[in-house]
Design an enzyme around this catalytic site. Structure first.
Site, PDB file in Angstrom:
ATOM      1  N   LYS A  68       0.835  -1.204   0.000  1.00 22.67           N
ATOM      2  CA  LYS A  68       0.000   0.000   0.000  1.00 22.67           C
ATOM      3  C   LYS A  68       0.869   1.254   0.000  1.00 22.67           C
ATOM      4  O   LYS A  68       0.619   2.217  -0.723  1.00 22.67           O
ATOM      5  CB  LYS A  68      -0.938  -0.018   1.217  1.00 22.67           C
ATOM      6  CG  LYS A  68      -2.094  -0.988   1.025  1.00 22.67           C
ATOM      7  CD  LYS A  68      -2.828  -1.340   2.298  1.00 22.67           C
ATOM      8  CE  LYS A  68      -3.853  -2.439   1.971  1.00 22.67           C
ATOM      9  NZ  LYS A  68      -4.467  -3.042   3.152  1.00 22.67           N
TER      10      LYS A  68
ATOM     11  N   GLN B  63      -5.336  -2.112   9.317  1.00 22.18           N
ATOM     12  CA  GLN B  63      -5.107  -3.413   8.686  1.00 22.18           C
ATOM     13  C   GLN B  63      -5.730  -4.518   9.544  1.00 22.18           C
ATOM     14  O   GLN B  63      -5.429  -4.621  10.729  1.00 22.18           O
ATOM     15  CB  GLN B  63      -3.596  -3.631   8.504  1.00 22.18           C
ATOM     16  CG  GLN B  63      -3.229  -4.874   7.739  1.00 22.18           C
ATOM     17  CD  GLN B  63      -3.683  -4.825   6.261  1.00 22.18           C
ATOM     18  OE1 GLN B  63      -3.525  -3.823   5.587  1.00 22.18           O
ATOM     19  NE2 GLN B  63      -4.262  -5.913   5.802  1.00 22.18           N
TER      20      GLN B  63
ATOM     21  N   ASP C 179     -11.672   2.228   3.647  1.00 22.61           N
ATOM     22  CA  ASP C 179     -11.937   0.796   3.438  1.00 22.61           C
ATOM     23  C   ASP C 179     -13.431   0.550   3.205  1.00 22.61           C
ATOM     24  O   ASP C 179     -13.813  -0.514   2.717  1.00 22.61           O
ATOM     25  CB  ASP C 179     -11.505  -0.001   4.689  1.00 22.61           C
ATOM     26  CG  ASP C 179     -10.286  -0.872   4.418  1.00 22.61           C
ATOM     27  OD1 ASP C 179      -9.971  -1.093   3.230  1.00 22.61           O
ATOM     28  OD2 ASP C 179      -9.661  -1.333   5.396  1.00 22.61           O
TER      29      ASP C 179
END
Ligand code: NAP
Length: 296
Positions: free
Chosen positions: A54, A98, A121
């Site tokens: 990322k 995460q 997200d």
């Protein structure tokens, strides 16, 4: 006829090139650099590798990224405080925690602590709700990546019967919601299958477009698909392979070699959905920056 390969690497590269131009424009015209904070708790090797990917992708297109790598035993309260700080930070437009988190941390509590306008997200319940009712929001990156991979490969979705194997909150369910919206690039008839489905092959054979996100190799074999089907394989599984230096190789959930003989198009693993997921995260970060500046 040989199946067309749905080349996620190529489509992702095209999208990233477009986004790079957009980031340059935002910097030049609005003095705005989109910023992403990635929070990682613990030492899970897969998570460390995703976070590295990322950061690299952000660097490539000019997005500012900041990594908070916290120890495995980091306290939940301290993590929530960090998220509250990031919610207030004007340089940070998108926040990603995460997953999975260590067991002592309540995942739901953490996701609720992220400001929905920075939830790149798309996992905050408010954004999930907005997605379901078809309002503009951050779409979860993997299912949005599946939709973009199909559309940008010239596959029509409208009016098609899409069969999805898997009903997780990060892939199957959001994908079904995205594709059934009465919108261009969606408007499909959607069937979702799972372990409670009685005759999986009966359903997969009905598919015009079959998306498989089960997390198990060979969940879909050639006898389970019809001629001409379009197949998107979301699965990522490690299987032992002594010929590789690492001792393993990555495979999807579909028997690629056999199914490609019947399919009109199919995505490979690796190189299919994987590169799309990070790309849609970059897209959401840019959208977040524009929204927070009143530009979107
Ligand atoms: P998950 O949470 O484990 O969900 C798997 C789903 O598949 C469940 O709904 C399960 O049904 C269903 N399922 C499993 N075996 C089945 C079978 N034999 N027949 C019918 N349904 C079956 O997994 P996930 O998080 O959605 O991920 C799925 C796969 O995609 C994994 O391999 C993951 O690594 C991969 N993935 C890839 C990306 C990417 O960027 N490429 C991103 C996310 C995930 P039940 O609900 O009944 O248990």
């Amino acid at each position: 006829m040989a199946a067309k390969i749905l080349d996620g690497k190529q489509v992702a590269a095209e999208m990233r090139a477009e986004m790079k131009v957009e980031v340059e424009r935002l910097k030049a015209e609005h003095n705005l650099t989109p910023g992403l904070a990635v929070v990682l708790v613990g030492e899970d090797p897969a998570s460390i590798s995703y976070v590295r990917g990322k950061r690299k992708a952000c660097d490539e297109i000019g997005i500012y990224s900041r990594e908070h790598h916290l120890p495995e035993d980091y306290e939940e309260d301290k993590l929530i405080s960090l998220l509250e700080e990031l919610n207030q930070d004007p340089d940070i437009h998108g926040i990603l925690v995460q997953l999975p988190l260590p067991k002592h941390i309540d995942e739901e509590k953490v996701l609720l602590a992220i400001d929905p306008t920075k939830d790149v997200d798309g996992f905050h319940p408010m954004n999930v709700g907005r997605m379901v009712i078809g309002k503009p929001t951050f779409l979860p990156c993997t299912p949005h990546g599946v939709q973009q991979l199909l559309l940008r490969s010239g596959i029509e979705i409208e009016g098609k019967h899409v069969v999805i194997v898997g009903r997780s909150n990060i892939v199957g369910k959001p994908l079904a919601n995205i594709l059934l919206q009465k919108k261009p690039g969606a408007n499909a008839t959607v069937t979702i299958c799972h372990t409670g489905t009685k005759d999986l092959a009966h359903h997969t054979r009905q598919a015009d477009i079959l998306v498989v996100a089960a997390g198990r190799p060979n969940t879909v074999t050639a006898d389970m698909v019809s001629e001409g089907v379009v197949v998107v394989d979301v699965g990522v599984n490690r299987v032992e392979d002594p010929t590789k230096k690492s001792g393993y190789r990555l495979v999807g959930d579909v028997d690629f070699e056999a199914v490609k003989e019947k399919a009109s198009a199919i995505s490979p693993v690796p190189g299919g959905v994987g590169p799309m997921t990070i790309t849609l995260l970059l897209y959401n970060t840019i959208q977040a920056a524009k929204m927070q500046r009143g530009l979107a």
